[in-house]
Design a protein around this motif. Structure first.
Motif, PDB file in Angstrom:
ATOM      1  N   SER A 467      28.085  40.351  41.239  1.00  0.00           N
ATOM      2  CA  SER A 467      28.340  40.965  42.182  1.00  0.00           C
ATOM      3  C   SER A 467      28.815  39.605  43.428  1.00  0.00           C
ATOM      4  CB  SER A 467      27.113  41.933  42.926  1.00  0.00           C
ATOM      5  OG  SER A 467      27.228  42.461  41.113  1.00  0.00           O
ATOM      6  N   PHE A 468      27.929  39.244  43.585  1.00  0.00           N
ATOM      7  CA  PHE A 468      28.205  38.234  45.088  1.00  0.00           C
ATOM      8  C   PHE A 468      29.435  37.322  44.417  1.00  0.00           C
ATOM      9  CE2 PHE A 468      23.808  39.633  45.828  1.00  0.00           C
ATOM     10  CZ  PHE A 468      24.109  40.468  46.343  1.00  0.00           C
ATOM     11  N   PHE A 469      29.953  36.764  43.694  1.00  0.00           N
ATOM     12  CA  PHE A 469      30.376  35.898  43.210  1.00  0.00           C
ATOM     13  C   PHE A 469      32.019  36.581  43.212  1.00  0.00           C
ATOM     14  CE2 PHE A 469      28.117  32.252  42.187  1.00  0.00           C
ATOM     15  CZ  PHE A 469      28.917  31.355  42.081  1.00  0.00           C
ATOM     16  N   MET A 470      31.648  38.132  42.620  1.00  0.00           N
ATOM     17  CA  MET A 470      33.054  38.872  43.026  1.00  0.00           C
ATOM     18  C   MET A 470      33.266  39.153  44.035  1.00  0.00           C
ATOM     19  SD  MET A 470      34.238  42.124  43.362  1.00  0.00           S
ATOM     20  CE  MET A 470      32.840  43.107  43.135  1.00  0.00           C
ATOM     21  N   ILE A 471      32.692  38.875  45.193  1.00  0.00           N
ATOM     22  CA  ILE A 471      33.075  39.503  46.323  1.00  0.00           C
ATOM     23  C   ILE A 471      33.165  38.259  47.699  1.00  0.00           C
ATOM     24  CG2 ILE A 471      32.214  42.041  46.370  1.00  0.00           C
ATOM     25  CD1 ILE A 471      29.724  41.002  48.233  1.00  0.00           C
ATOM     26  N   GLY A 472      33.374  37.291  47.195  1.00  0.00           N
ATOM     27  CA  GLY A 472      33.553  35.332  47.407  1.00  0.00           C
ATOM     28  C   GLY A 472      32.192  35.718  48.562  1.00  0.00           C
ATOM     29  N   PHE A 515      33.334  46.275  37.307  1.00  0.00           N
ATOM     30  CA  PHE A 515      34.166  45.940  38.994  1.00  0.00           C
ATOM     31  C   PHE A 515      36.013  46.406  38.571  1.00  0.00           C
ATOM     32  CE2 PHE A 515      30.246  43.051  39.553  1.00  0.00           C
ATOM     33  CZ  PHE A 515      29.531  44.427  40.333  1.00  0.00           C
ATOM     34  N   ASP A 516      36.376  46.047  39.415  1.00  0.00           N
ATOM     35  CA  ASP A 516      37.667  46.669  38.760  1.00  0.00           C
ATOM     36  C   ASP A 516      37.974  45.590  40.212  1.00  0.00           C
ATOM     37  OD1 ASP A 516      40.261  46.859  38.793  1.00  0.00           O
ATOM     38  OD2 ASP A 516      40.565  49.482  40.114  1.00  0.00           O
ATOM     39  N   ILE A 517      38.993  44.503  39.543  1.00  0.00           N
ATOM     40  CA  ILE A 517      39.630  43.776  40.086  1.00  0.00           C
ATOM     41  C   ILE A 517      40.341  42.733  39.370  1.00  0.00           C
ATOM     42  CG2 ILE A 517      37.278  42.920  41.118  1.00  0.00           C
ATOM     43  CD1 ILE A 517      36.581  40.899  39.370  1.00  0.00           C
ATOM     44  N   GLU A 518      41.529  42.189  40.024  1.00  0.00           N
ATOM     45  CA  GLU A 518      42.661  41.987  39.791  1.00  0.00           C
ATOM     46  C   GLU A 518      42.095  40.107  39.193  1.00  0.00           C
ATOM     47  OE1 GLU A 518      46.051  41.587  42.425  1.00  0.00           O
ATOM     48  OE2 GLU A 518      45.688  43.938  42.397  1.00  0.00           O
ATOM     49  N   ASN A 519      41.314  39.086  39.668  1.00  0.00           N
ATOM     50  CA  ASN A 519      41.625  37.843  39.316  1.00  0.00           C
ATOM     51  C   ASN A 519      40.280  37.221  38.120  1.00  0.00           C
ATOM     52  OD1 ASN A 519      39.727  38.868  41.377  1.00  0.00           O
ATOM     53  ND2 ASN A 519      39.372  36.641  42.082  1.00  0.00           N
ATOM     54  N   ARG A 520      39.847  38.449  37.950  1.00  0.00           N
ATOM     55  CA  ARG A 520      38.731  38.513  36.633  1.00  0.00           C
ATOM     56  C   ARG A 520      38.935  37.037  35.923  1.00  0.00           C
ATOM     57  NH1 ARG A 520      37.233  40.383  31.839  1.00  0.00           N
ATOM     58  NH2 ARG A 520      35.096  41.805  31.600  1.00  0.00           N
ATOM     59  N   ASP A 522      39.779  34.320  36.949  1.00  0.00           N
ATOM     60  CA  ASP A 522      39.059  33.350  37.829  1.00  0.00           C
ATOM     61  C   ASP A 522      37.274  33.654  38.119  1.00  0.00           C
ATOM     62  OD1 ASP A 522      41.768  32.665  37.827  1.00  0.00           O
ATOM     63  OD2 ASP A 522      42.298  33.995  39.623  1.00  0.00           O
ATOM     64  N   VAL A 523      36.876  34.694  38.392  1.00  0.00           N
ATOM     65  CA  VAL A 523      35.853  34.642  38.718  1.00  0.00           C
ATOM     66  C   VAL A 523      34.858  34.210  37.752  1.00  0.00           C
ATOM     67  CG1 VAL A 523      33.686  36.449  39.608  1.00  0.00           C
ATOM     68  CG2 VAL A 523      36.356  36.548  40.445  1.00  0.00           C
ATOM     69  N   ASN A 525      35.754  32.881  35.374  1.00  0.00           N
ATOM     70  CA  ASN A 525      35.604  31.365  34.813  1.00  0.00           C
ATOM     71  C   ASN A 525      34.790  29.817  36.606  1.00  0.00           C
ATOM     72  OD1 ASN A 525      37.337  31.005  33.068  1.00  0.00           O
ATOM     73  ND2 ASN A 525      39.449  30.767  34.143  1.00  0.00           N
ATOM     74  N   GLU A 526      34.875  30.767  37.385  1.00  0.00           N
ATOM     75  CA  GLU A 526      34.328  29.794  38.384  1.00  0.00           C
ATOM     76  C   GLU A 526      32.506  30.375  38.306  1.00  0.00           C
ATOM     77  OE1 GLU A 526      33.742  30.465  43.350  1.00  0.00           O
ATOM     78  OE2 GLU A 526      35.330  31.958  42.250  1.00  0.00           O
ATOM     79  N   ILE A 527      32.013  31.374  37.758  1.00  0.00           N
ATOM     80  CA  ILE A 527      30.649  31.925  37.197  1.00  0.00           C
ATOM     81  C   ILE A 527      30.081  30.448  36.545  1.00  0.00           C
ATOM     82  CG2 ILE A 527      28.647  32.999  37.080  1.00  0.00           C
ATOM     83  CD1 ILE A 527      30.904  35.469  37.955  1.00  0.00           C
ATOM     84  N   ALA A 528      30.979  30.409  35.762  1.00  0.00           N
ATOM     85  CA  ALA A 528      30.553  29.534  34.055  1.00  0.00           C
ATOM     86  C   ALA A 528      30.401  27.949  34.306  1.00  0.00           C
ATOM     87  CB  ALA A 528      32.021  29.908  32.917  1.00  0.00           C
ATOM     88  N   LYS A 529      31.687  28.180  35.820  1.00  0.00           N
ATOM     89  CA  LYS A 529      31.405  26.591  35.965  1.00  0.00           C
ATOM     90  C   LYS A 529      30.167  26.706  36.905  1.00  0.00           C
ATOM     91  CE  LYS A 529      34.357  22.702  38.154  1.00  0.00           C
ATOM     92  NZ  LYS A 529      35.583  22.851  39.785  1.00  0.00           N
ATOM     93  N   PHE A 530      30.146  27.712  37.284  1.00  0.00           N
ATOM     94  CA  PHE A 530      28.601  27.289  38.421  1.00  0.00           C
ATOM     95  C   PHE A 530      27.683  26.804  38.045  1.00  0.00           C
ATOM     96  CE2 PHE A 530      25.037  30.146  40.673  1.00  0.00           C
ATOM     97  CZ  PHE A 530      25.096  29.344  42.050  1.00  0.00           C
ATOM     98  N   PHE A 531      27.300  28.373  36.588  1.00  0.00           N
ATOM     99  CA  PHE A 531      25.980  27.281  35.345  1.00  0.00           C
ATOM    100  C   PHE A 531      26.680  26.124  34.651  1.00  0.00           C
ATOM    101  CE2 PHE A 531      25.486  32.066  35.057  1.00  0.00           C
ATOM    102  CZ  PHE A 531      23.871  32.190  34.541  1.00  0.00           C
ATOM    103  N   GLU A 532      27.224  25.442  34.320  1.00  0.00           N
ATOM    104  CA  GLU A 532      28.159  24.216  33.759  1.00  0.00           C
ATOM    105  C   GLU A 532      27.086  23.268  34.955  1.00  0.00           C
ATOM    106  OE1 GLU A 532      31.513  23.627  32.930  1.00  0.00           O
ATOM    107  OE2 GLU A 532      31.684  25.860  31.245  1.00  0.00           O
ATOM    108  N   GLN A 533      27.177  23.200  36.421  1.00  0.00           N
ATOM    109  CA  GLN A 533      26.728  22.236  37.284  1.00  0.00           C
ATOM    110  C   GLN A 533      25.105  21.947  37.253  1.00  0.00           C
ATOM    111  OE1 GLN A 533      29.255  24.596  41.315  1.00  0.00           O
ATOM    112  NE2 GLN A 533      31.098  22.736  40.332  1.00  0.00           N
TER     113      GLN A 533
END
Length: 689
Positions: A467-472, A515-520, A522-523, A525-533
């Motif tokens: 949710s929070f990654f999706m809304i930036g 959620f209906d998002i275009e850059n699904r 990308d989001v 990948n961003e959260i997955a990277k967050f987990f890896e960190q």
């Protein structure tokens, strides 16, 4: 800057204030010490035995400080020579400013080469002042340097501090250090306990300061106050065949809440023990800062301990007052609890529609629907036999947030849902899931015991992150207002402990379906990277070497977390293998020449004898390794891949890879590529040292 010489005197600084909140003081002690060390060093003062203390009404510092500064010489660079002097050799304003700012003469100037130019240069000598002469400058700086979570101004002054300063006591070598700070003049006077010793008294020397304060009912040392609380409380608990319910957070708080601690035993009517235990403990701790007591079987008793800030003579007054207050608090809690039981949890779903979770993420009801979606997927994948309980728990998960008890005591969210569900006849699995849904709540906290609780917790945490990654609103720097780092670590701990055969990417994919998002992607990948960190430092803390961690991190998002940890353990053990170094060298030979572009499939008809030998060895282990990898048997897979070491080395020693014939070259590169891809199923050996 430590000093072991004897030419020093004792320094005392006491900042007397109105009552500072207890939660400010643990950090204040540390900051006072760190600030003092820095400022003393900045002023070239050697010191030793620097100790800091805090009670609600004072911050104190005692240190042995050298009688004078250390003399010093420092090298300073000035402007370029062609800027410092004009064509006639006369000094310009730049040279004059450099001389003036550093307290030197024109005759002290030197010229030195630096980089590609010639610059002015000087050695500036700083003399050594007596400590007693510079303390009036140092101590106000030290006091002003302190910061707090919240500060305030008072009167007509401009200074800020945690609470108004009423007095400053400062001595060096038993002599007053005179200075003024925001209208407050320093002295050699102090005050004791606000009620037990309110008058001013003289501090004649620093050596007896701590005992002098104790005689005036102020126990300065934090550990001493804590031990007084602990030993006194344990004795009182034993007197009623009970023991303290351990709570380090509460212990620290009350230690900084009083100057002269005295534990007092109180009691309440046993009828209140019919209320949920967590509710009673929360009321005692959260509202009153009382310690709860348990019996030999771990059950809550109707006794409590309050830490008073008074003398033995006042015990009965403290006891009577504490019992009266706790009775009123328990009555309030009982009222809320009984009222909550009149409404079934499912009836609260309508109420959740009226509570906004976040203005861009809808209501708590919307969040509930997202959690149910994620829980349904994880449950069917990992615990299909419990799917009905998991789905029911997910729908009920947030209903207790609109209950009276949770409204009054937010820290009981989930726990009260567990009690209310039991009252309504739901299974213990569902009740436990509701009470465990926020676990682990902090580092080192316990994990959910039940699968339903674990899956509900995972669903909630993954929804929060999606949710929070999706809304930036992802964490940035030190800012993490929605505690997403903590929740990621909690999810990792659960997935590791429960050994669920599910990947981070799978769960995120489901969580983002809401959620209906275009850059699904990308989001995701961003959260997955967050987990890896989060995983990398977590593995470092557990003792795995950085190169081993790097060799498995590429598998983090598309492999179950528990399997990633098992893979890492296998690689770490493999580094102890006697053949490890020679195998890594062989694999590096493969990686150095393996093509990064597409090559044709292997054509065995083009093989020489050495090529055929390597290919046969490869085929003999390939299927077995694939099978072992599907079973997460990484150590066995490593043992098999290791057998290719000798054939690989023979191949490189006897075969020219980059043959002039293009078909032979590509065929050999294709064989090398096959071996590389097989090895990469186990680990990224290029990252290993």
């Amino acid at each position: 800057m430590e000093n072991n010489e004897s030419n020093s005197s004792s320094l005392l600084l006491e900042i007397g204030t109105e009552e500072i909140p207890a939660r400010f003081l643990p950090d204040a002690i540390i900051r006072l010490k760190e600030s003092a060390e820095k400022i003393f060093s900045d002023f070239r003062l050697s010191f030793s035995s620097l100790n800091t203390y805090a009670t609600p009404r004072r911050l104190s510092l005692i240190a042995d400080v050298e009688a004078s500064q250390k003399a010093s010489e420092k090298e300073v660079w000035g402007p370029p020579v062609n800027v410092a002097f004009d064509k006639e050799g006369n000094p310009t304003k730049a040279a004059e400013a450099f001389v003036k700012n550093n307290g030197i003469q024109m005759t002290d100037l030197l010229k030195k080469e630096k980089g590609k130019g010639i610059y002015l240069f000087a050695v500036v000598k700083e003399g050594a002042q007596n400590t007693e002469d510079i303390l009036p400058e140092i101590l106000p700086k030290l006091i002003s340097s302190l910061s707090f979570p919240k500060s305030m101004r008072w009167g007509n002054g401009s200074m800020t501090f945690a609470r108004p300063i009423h007095w400053i006591c400062a001595l060096y070598g038993n002599e007053k250090v005179n200075f003024e700070l925001d209208g407050i003049k320093s002295s050699n006077l102090s005050r004791g306990h606000r009620f037990l010793s309110p008058g001013l008294f003289e501090v004649k020397d620093t050596k007896t300061y701590i005992n002098l304060m104790r005689n005036n009912f102020v126990v300065l040392d934090t550990d001493e106050r804590k031990n007084m609380i602990l030993s006194g409380s344990n004795k009182l608990a034993l007197s009623v065949n009970a023991s303290l319910i351990e709570d380090e957070e509460l212990m620290q708080h009350v230690t900084f809440l009083v100057e002269y601690p005295l534990p007092v035993l109180g009691t309440f009517s046993p009828e209140y023990l019919a209320l949920p235990e967590e509710l009673l403990v929360t009321v005692m701790k959260g509202h009153q800062k009382y310690f709860a007591l348990k019996d030999g079987k771990g059950r809550l008793t109707n006794y409590f301990i309050v830490i008073s800030n008074t003398k033995q003579d006042n015990i009965e007054t403290v006891k009577t007052g504490a019992e009266k207050v706790i009775r009123a608090r328990f009555e309030d809690a009982k009222f809320y609890y009984e009222e909550d039981k009149k409404t079934r949890l499912k009836e609260g779903l309508e109420g959740l529609k009226k509570v906004i979770y976040h203005d861009r993420l809808g209501s708590l009801y919307d969040k509930t629907q997202r959690i149910a979606l994620i829980a349904d997927y994880i449950g069917n994948k990992c615990c299909p036999e419990k799917i009905s309980e998991i789905k029911e728990a997910a729908i009920l998960a947030k209903t207790d947030l609109i209950s009276g008890v949770v409204g009054e005591f937010p820290e009981l969210q989930g726990i009260m849902g567990g009690y209310y569900s039991l009252n309504e006849g739901y299974s213990r699995e569902i009740s436990k899931a509701l009470s465990e849904q926020y676990l682990p709540a902090h580092s080192g906290d316990r994990l959910p015991e039940t699968d339903s609780g674990a899956i509900l917790s995972l669903s909630d945490k993954f929804d929060n992150m999606a949710s929070f990654f999706m809304i930036g609103l992802s964490p940035t720097g030190t800012e993490d207002p929605f505690a997403l780092r903590r929740q990621a670590l909690g999810a990792i701990a659960i997935l590791t402990e429960k050994k669920y055969d599910i990947t981070i990417s799978e769960i995120l994919d489901v969580a983002l379906n809401a959620f209906d998002i275009e850059n699904r992607q990308d989001v995701l990948n961003e959260i997955a990277k967050f987990f890896e960190q989060r995983l990398d430092p977590l593995f470092v803390l557990k003792g795995y070497s950085p190169d081993c961690i790097a060799s498995v991190m590429n598998y983090a998002r598309n492999n179950p977390i528990y399997a990633l940890k098992e893979r890492l353990e296998a690689v770490q053990r493999f580094k102890e293998d006697p053949d490890y170094d020679s195998f890594i060298l062989a694999i590096k030979r493969i990686n150095n020449i393996a093509p990064k572009y597409d090559v044709p499939s292997v054509n065995q008809g083009l093989f020489s004898d050495e090529e055929m030998l390597l290919h046969k060895e490869f085929e003999s282990v390939s299927d077995k390794i694939n099978s072992l990898m599907s079973l997460n048997k990484y150590s066995e897979a490593l043992e098999l891949i290791k057998t290719l070491k000798e054939p690989i080395n023979r191949f490189f020693d006897k075969v020219l890879i980059m043959d002039k014939r293009e078909d032979l070259k590509l065929n050999r590169l294709s064989l090398i590529r096959q071996i590389q891809m097989l090895a990469q199923q186990i680990a990224d050996f290029s990252k290993l040292t």
